[in-house]
Design a protein around this motif. Structure first.
Motif, PDB file in Angstrom:
ATOM      1  N   SER A 208       0.875  -1.168   0.000  1.00  6.49           N
ATOM      2  CA  SER A 208       0.000   0.000   0.000  1.00  6.49           C
ATOM      3  C   SER A 208       0.915   1.222   0.000  1.00  6.49           C
ATOM      4  O   SER A 208       1.839   1.299   0.810  1.00  6.49           O
ATOM      5  N   ALA A 241      -7.999   6.668  -0.764  1.00  9.06           N
ATOM      6  CA  ALA A 241      -9.022   5.712  -0.326  1.00  9.06           C
ATOM      7  C   ALA A 241      -8.562   4.284  -0.637  1.00  9.06           C
ATOM      8  O   ALA A 241      -8.758   3.359   0.157  1.00  9.06           O
ATOM      9  N   LYS A 242      -7.889   4.121  -1.786  1.00  3.84           N
ATOM     10  CA  LYS A 242      -7.426   2.791  -2.204  1.00  3.84           C
ATOM     11  C   LYS A 242      -6.345   2.268  -1.246  1.00  3.84           C
ATOM     12  O   LYS A 242      -6.368   1.104  -0.827  1.00  3.84           O
ATOM     13  N   GLU A 245      -7.926   1.259   1.972  1.00  2.55           N
ATOM     14  CA  GLU A 245      -8.705   0.013   1.796  1.00  2.55           C
ATOM     15  C   GLU A 245      -7.823  -1.230   1.955  1.00  2.55           C
ATOM     16  O   GLU A 245      -8.186  -2.188   2.644  1.00  2.55           O
ATOM     17  N   ASN A 248      -6.829  -1.473   5.659  1.00  2.00           N
ATOM     18  CA  ASN A 248      -7.975  -1.862   6.508  1.00  2.00           C
ATOM     19  C   ASN A 248      -8.361  -3.320   6.314  1.00  2.00           C
ATOM     20  O   ASN A 248      -8.773  -3.996   7.257  1.00  2.00           O
ATOM     21  N   ALA A 249      -8.192  -3.828   5.077  1.00  2.28           N
ATOM     22  CA  ALA A 249      -8.448  -5.264   4.831  1.00  2.28           C
ATOM     23  C   ALA A 249      -7.457  -6.101   5.631  1.00  2.28           C
ATOM     24  O   ALA A 249      -7.812  -7.121   6.229  1.00  2.28           O
ATOM     25  N   THR A 277      -9.304   2.071  12.517  1.00  3.39           N
ATOM     26  CA  THR A 277      -8.965   1.762  11.127  1.00  3.39           C
ATOM     27  C   THR A 277      -8.423   3.049  10.516  1.00  3.39           C
ATOM     28  O   THR A 277      -8.413   4.099  11.169  1.00  3.39           O
ATOM     29  N   GLU A 280      -8.958   7.954   4.799  1.00  2.62           N
ATOM     30  CA  GLU A 280      -8.321   8.707   3.729  1.00  2.62           C
ATOM     31  C   GLU A 280      -7.811  10.014   4.339  1.00  2.62           C
ATOM     32  O   GLU A 280      -8.396  10.524   5.293  1.00  2.62           O
TER      33      GLU A 280
END
Length: 349
Positions: A208, A241-242, A245, A248-249, A277, A280
């Motif tokens: 990430s 946001a990506k 994500e 957070n996964a 969590t 963004e």
């Protein structure tokens, strides 16, 4: 905790003037917090500590050639200008540091390049060494930025006493650097080679990317014994946001979330939701992390060996535990690990 708790004796010869010949062959000290155990490895052995769907968070900021040398009008004195940040692209205003500062006053002009095609006028004093400059250049904004790049040199930290060499342009930059804006490299990331990244990818480790533009505040000394009174410089950060994500996964699936560097850790901790969590983020952070501190996102980190009394050492102490870090640093000095930007690495689990 007080400032004096973060002092230690560091022999001069352990300051890395040059990086390891191959990025992933730096030494790696592995600290296991649970077992209070220290291991000695090579950086490429990192892969043995990660499993599929673990997440490595990288800072993809890119260092720009921030150090320029100009000549003062009339006297011709050589002046170093260190670009900190652009204040206004239309009027070409920049926040800079100058050296020697005592010679540079409001209204002075500085000339850059053999043809003196780039000129800067001092329009404000910001700190003892800080100035605001207005650059004057006949050309478009893109041509002006290209001129800064052509005239600038890699901003190696001041403690590296040698001249900048052509190799530094590539080595003082992570292989995944994308977004220009840093005046210092996120140094934990310098150890990653293309080969190691590929091996981690094949193993199934997720990456990430976030951005935190490292400022010179990273090197600012702490001058107060009471750490709660220290003010960090603000640095610009972006978490898409990506990127959030993916992280957070990993949190949801109880995977290992590894912050590659103190810059990543600071950015992550600047944007935590009430559910622990990651949100963004787009803005500035001046977050200062020192013990005791409860971390919310990353449960492991990669970092270099830091200077005595530095904010970076304080963050690492907060994460690993003060006693374990103290022991690890004593061991690092004894085993002659290399310190600072071009030095060796530490993995904290």
């Amino acid at each position: 905790m007080k400032l004096s708790h973060f002092n230690f004796n560091l022999p001069k010869e352990l300051l890395a003037e040059y990086p390891a010949e191959n990025r992933d062959e730096s030494r790696l000290m592995v600290l296991n917090r649970k077992e209070q155990k220290i291991e000695h490895k090579q950086f490429k052995d990192l892969i043995d500590y990660f499993e599929p769907n673990d997440v490595m968070v990288l800072n993809n900021t890119k260092v720009f050639p921030a150090r320029l040398y100009g000549n003062k009008e009339k006297t011709g004195a050589r002046i170093e200008v260190f670009l900190l940040r652009e204040l206004n692209s239309e009027t070409r205003l920049w926040d800079v540091l100058v050296d020697p500062a005592r010679k540079i006053r409001i209204g002075n002009k500085l000339y850059f390049g053999d043809d003196e095609s780039l000129v800067a006028e001092v329009i404000d004093n910001t700190t003892s060494r800080g100035r605001t400059l207005r650059f004057l250049y006949d050309g478009s904004y893109d041509e002006f930025r290209q001129k800064l790049t052509d005239l600038g040199e890699t901003p190696l930290p001041k403690y590296i006493k040698r001249e900048t060499e052509p190799e530094d342009e590539e080595r003082y930059q992570t292989i995944y650097a994308k977004n220009e804006g840093a005046v210092a490299a996120p140094t934990a990331g310098l150890h990653f080679s293309k080969h190691l990244m590929k091996r981690l990818e094949i193993k199934g480790v997720d990456f990430s990317e976030i951005t935190l533009h490292v400022g010179l505040g990273t090197f600012n000394p702490v001058e107060v014994e009471d750490l709660s009174k220290h003010k960090m410089d603000s640095e610009e950060a972006y978490i898409t946001a990506k990127a959030a994500e993916v992280i957070n996964a990993g949190i949801k699936n109880k995977r290992r979330i590894c912050a590659v560097g103190t810059t990543v850790m600071r950015a992550l901790e600047s944007s935590v939701s009430s559910e622990k969590t990651l949100n963004e983020f787009r803005g500035w952070t001046n977050k200062f992390i020192f013990p005791p501190y409860d971390f919310s996102i990353a449960n492991s980190m990669i970092t270099n060996f830091h200077t005595p009394k530095s904010t970076l050492l304080m963050m690492v102490s907060a994460f690993a535990g003060h006693d374990l870090i103290k022991e690890a640093y004593e061991e690092a000095v004894k085993e002659k690990y290399k310190f600072y930007s071009y030095g060796d690495a530490m993995l904290i689990l």
